[in-house]
Design an enzyme around this catalytic site. Structure first.
Site, PDB file in Angstrom:
ATOM      1  CD  GLU B 106      -2.961  -0.456   2.319  1.00  0.00           C
ATOM      2  OE1 GLU B 106      -4.007  -0.762   2.129  1.00  0.00           O
ATOM      3  OE2 GLU B 106      -2.933  -0.617   3.324  1.00  0.00           O
ATOM      4  CG  HIS B 127      -5.475  -1.704   9.487  1.00  0.00           C
ATOM      5  ND1 HIS B 127      -4.579  -2.336   9.250  1.00  0.00           N
ATOM      6  CD2 HIS B 127      -5.736  -0.696   8.650  1.00  0.00           C
ATOM      7  CE1 HIS B 127      -4.969  -2.767   8.333  1.00  0.00           C
ATOM      8  NE2 HIS B 127      -4.230  -1.971   7.735  1.00  0.00           N
ATOM      9  CG  HIS B 195      -8.399  -0.240   5.035  1.00  0.00           C
ATOM     10  ND1 HIS B 195      -7.114  -0.492   3.575  1.00  0.00           N
ATOM     11  CD2 HIS B 195      -7.009  -0.573   5.909  1.00  0.00           C
ATOM     12  CE1 HIS B 195      -6.364  -0.446   3.361  1.00  0.00           C
ATOM     13  NE2 HIS B 195      -6.219  -0.522   4.762  1.00  0.00           N
TER      14      HIS B 195
END
Lengths: 267, 267, 267, 267
Positions: B106, B127, B195
Site C-alpha cells: 500500500e 487500522h 479498512h
C-alpha cells in the site's frame, strides 16, 4: 547467574514464569512434528496474551503424517502450554499415548471438525469476549474490515439447547461435536451460544489469526451499531478477495506475535 | 554481562526483543536523513505501543533533499521497525535502491498523497480501532476536544467500492492512491471504509500525533453519542485555533513517547 | 553494576526511564516543602499510570507557608515530573524564580481557583477520557458509587465559548481562569467543554483521588445509561456522608499507588 | 546480589514491590491455616491484578477449625496482602488477637454472611466496575456464558437506602450486614446499589472465581444489550449443570493466576 537472568527475562515478559518453549529444552523423544508443535505453542500464548483466551480454550492442528489424527495440548491454561504438553488424538477423541496426562473435555470440537472438513488443518476454540455477546443475540456477526474478511462468508450461531436441551454447555461428546461441525458447515467461524466460538483454517497461523480478528471485529461491530444507522459491511465478494491478502501478509503479524510471547524462537 | 543486561532492558520495555534503534548501531552508509529516520522509527513504535497500529500500518516522510521522494520502512510490523529498515521511494512507488527487500503493497497511499499535497511532509496509515466504526457508518467523525482539533476541519470517508467495485480493499496501485488523495482533499484525515484511516502533517511528529488523537477522539465521540442527545463539538474556528497550540506543545508528549519506546534516544 | 541494576529497576516499572524521585537525589537548595513536592510527583505519576492523564495535565498545591503562592511543575509530561521540577507561582500566575524554565500555559486554572477558594489546597487538571463525553453532552455527571461520592454535590460544565467566543480552548489568561473558578463555585469538580476537567481538594491526595474517581465514575455512568431505564444515583445526603469515609481510607489506596509509581518512597 | 535480583523479579511482575508471600518468609507463630492464608493472598492479588479490585475490597475464609470464626486481612489494599496480614475474627466482627492492627470497617459483610449461610466457606467483596452499573439499574444481571453459570440462579440487588435511609453507604455494623445477608438469601452473588457486590462459595477459589466472572459477565451483558433485541441467557437448569463443571476445572485457571501473582508459590 546466567540461570537467574534467564528466569528474570521470562518474568519480565508479562507471562511471568513462562515454562521454556521447546527450542530451549532437549527435543522430546516423540513423533510430534516440532515446527507444528511450536506453532500451537505460539498460537496458544498469543491468544492468551491478547485476552482472546483466559484460562480456557485450545488450539489444535491436524497431524501432517496421519490425517485421521490431530495434535493438541494436555488440559492446561493456554498461556502455559509448551511443546512437551502436546498430545496426539484420533478422530474419536482418544489419546494415542496418554501416559496419564489429563485431556480437554471438549476435544470433540476438534475431532468432529477434522472429520467433517478434510481441508481444515487447524481448529481454535475460544471464549472470546468480543463474540460472546453475538452468540446470545439475533444480530449476525459481519466483516467490519479487511483483516476480518473471512467473516464475510458468514458466521453461524450454534445453540446447544436446540438439539440437546438443557446441558452443561460443553461439547463433551462426539454427538455434540458433530452437531457443531454441521452448523459450521463450509464457513471459517462458528459462534457457540453462551460459550464462545470456533475458528478453522488451512494452517495454525490462519486459524489463530482468525480467532484474533474475530474478536477484534466483534468489538468494532458493536461500536458501529452503537453509533446508530446502517453499517456498511464488507460484501462476500470483497471478503473473498481481501482474505487472500491476509494469507499473503500473515507472517508480518505472526513474527511480531512470536517476538512478544517467545522471543527466543523469533529470528 | 553488559550485553545480557542490555537485552534484559529491551525485554522489560514491553516490546520484548526490540531490535536496536539507529543510534545504538553504526550509522548505515546511506543518504537517508538520520533524524528523520529516527522520527519514523519512534512514530511507528509509539502507534504500536498504544494500539493504534497492530501488525499492520506504516509511517512515512517526504525526503528533505528530494521532494519527489519519500521514506518508509520495508514491509515489517511497525513495532519492529529500525532506522536500517527505512527505504526511499519515488512518487510512482518505486524503491530507489530495493536491494531485494520486500515493500508494502500500500505504498501508493503515500506516493499519491505526496504528489497531490506538496505541503504534506508525513503520512500515516492505520487500522485504528477507534476509527473503523466511523468508516462504515454515516455518522461523521468530529472534534471532541482540543487535542483532536484538526478534526474540526472535517474527516471525509473514502469508500473504495464506489470507484473500483468489489476489490481486495487495498490501495495497491496508483489509481486507488490517487482516488484516496482526492477524497482527502485539503483535510488532515481521511477514513477508509472497511479498512482504517490516513493522517497527514507538516512533520512526522504531527502526523503521528494526529493518528493517535484521531483514534482517541473517535472512541470519545462514540461514548458521547451513546449518552444520547446533542453533542457540542468544536467548531471549525475553535479547531483551527486549538490546532495551532498542538504544534506548540507537541514535544511535551513526543518526549514522553520517546522515553517509553526508545529510552536510549531520549534526553 | 549497582547503577545498572537501578536503571533496570526503573525500566521494569513500566514508566521506562523514570527520572529519579526527590528522595533518591540530594535535596535541592529550595524553599519548596519536600513532602508536598513528593505528593505532587506521586499524584502526577499515578494519574499518568492509570490513563487519567496522558502527556498533558497538571497537579498543583497551595504553598503551606504562603497562601498566595502555589507549587506546580515546569512544563513537562506528568509521568516525568520529579521534585526538582516543582516551581512556585503567585496568584497572578507569575513564577517566583523561573530560572529560564518553561511554564504551563494553563497555570491560570490553578491561580484563579486558589484565589477564589481559600480552603482549597490542591488543584488537578486532566483531559480524562471518562469525562470528555460528559463535557460535550447535556447529561449531567452524577455519583454512581461511594468512592465518587463527592460528585453528588454536582459537577457543572464550563463552556469557554459562552463568555469568550471561538478560542484556542485553553485557560491561558486570568480572565478565563476566573470564569472557570466561578463555574466551579463551591463544588469539587468542574467539567470543561471540549477539554477535560478540574478537581480540587483540601490535600493533594484528595484532589488526585477525586481526579481518578471522577474518571472511573464517568465511565460507569455511561455504562449504566447504556443499559436503559432509570439510574439510581447517590443522593446529595449519601454523597456527603460517604465522602467523609473517603477521607478516612485514602491512605489505603495512596500507599498502593505510591508503591506502583515510586517504590523507593513507599514504606 | 541474589537479594537485589529477587527484588528486581518482584518489580518486573507489575505489582511493583510486592511484599513477600508467606512461603518466602519464616512461618508466623500463628494458628492460622497456612494453605488457607495463601489462598486468601492469591485471591486478593488476582482480583487486584485483573482490576476487579482496586485499592479497596477484601477476601475472607471461614476458619477450618472454628466455624464461628473467619479469616481476613488487616485493613490493606488487596494487592499488598501477605499471609502475615491475615487476622482472625468472630461472627460479631471482633478481632481475636488484634495486636493493634487496623481492621476493615466492612468486616460485617463477612461475619453476617458466615452466620446466615453455614455452607459458605469464603466471601469476597468488590467494587467491580462491571457490576456497579447493574447495581444502580433495573436491568437484572444474568448468565451470559458457562463460566458465569452461577449467575443463572439470580443475583439480587441490595439497596442500603431502603432499610437504613441516607447513609455513608458502608456495611459498617452487624445490622447492615444482616440485611445484606438476607438479600443474598441462598444465591451466590448479591449486588450492592452504589457500591459493588459480594460473592460467596464453598472455597476461596470458587468465591474468587465467581467475583472474577461476575465482573466479566456484567461487561458482556452490557454489550449484548447494546446490540439491541432479545438476549438468550443461560437458563437456571443450564446454569446449575454448567457450574458443576466450573468446580471441576477451576485449578486450570487458578494455577495460571497463581503463576502471575506469586510465581514463587506455583508448581
Amino acid at each position: 547467574m546466567a540461570v537467574t537472568l534467564r528466569a528474570l527475562l521470562a518474568v519480565c515478559l508479562g507471562l511471568s514464569v513462562l515454562p521454556p518453549t521447546r527450542a530451549q529444552t532437549p527435543a522430546p523423544a516423540s513423533a510430534i512434528d516440532a515446527a507444528l508443535a511450536e506453532d500451537i505453542v505460539i498460537g496458544s500464548r498469543v491468544l492468551a496474551e491478547f485476552g482472546v483466551l483466559d484460562g480456557f480454550g485450545h488450539v489444535s492442528a491436524r497431524s501432517p503424517t496421519n490425517p485421521n489424527h490431530f495434535l493438541m495440548s494436555r488440559s492446561l491454561a493456554p498461556a502455559l502450554v509448551t511443546a512437551d504438553d502436546i498430545m496426539e488424538f484420533d478422530l474419536d477423541g482418544n489419546a494415542v499415548d496418554a501416559r496419564g496426562r489429563s485431556v480437554f473435555l471438549e476435544r470433540f470440537i476438534h475431532s468432529e471438525i477434522y472429520r467433517a472438513r478434510p481441508e481444515v488443518m487447524s481448529v481454535v476454540h475460544t471464549h472470546s469476549p468480543g463474540v460472546i455477546p453475538f452468540g446470545v443475540s439475533k444480530v449476525p456477526l459481519q466483516a467490519m474490515f479487511h483483516n476480518a474478511a473471512f467473516l464475510a462468508a458468514g458466521a453461524p450461531v450454534w445453540d446447544i439447547r436446540k438439539e440437546f436441551g438443557e446441558t452443561n454447555m460443553l461439547v463433551s461428546d462426539p454427538a455434540r461435536g458433530k452437531s457443531l461441525a454441521q452448523m459450521l458447515s463450509d464457513k471459517w467461524v462458528v459462534l457457540m451460544r453462551g460459550h464462545g466460538d470456533v475458528t478453522v483454517g488451512p494452517t495454525v497461523k490462519m486459524a489463530v489469526f482468525r480467532a484474533y480478528y474475530t474478536d477484534v471485529d466483534a468489538k468494532l461491530q458493536s461500536q458501529a451499531i452503537a453509533l446508530g444507522g446502517d453499517v456498511n459491511y464488507l460484501t462476500p465478494g470483497e471478503g473473498a478477495k481481501a482474505d487472500a491478502i491476509n494469507f499473503a501478509v500473515i507472517d508480518r503479524i505472526w513474527n511480531l506475535w512470536k517476538m512478544r510471547v517467545a522471543p527466543g524462537l523469533a529470528k
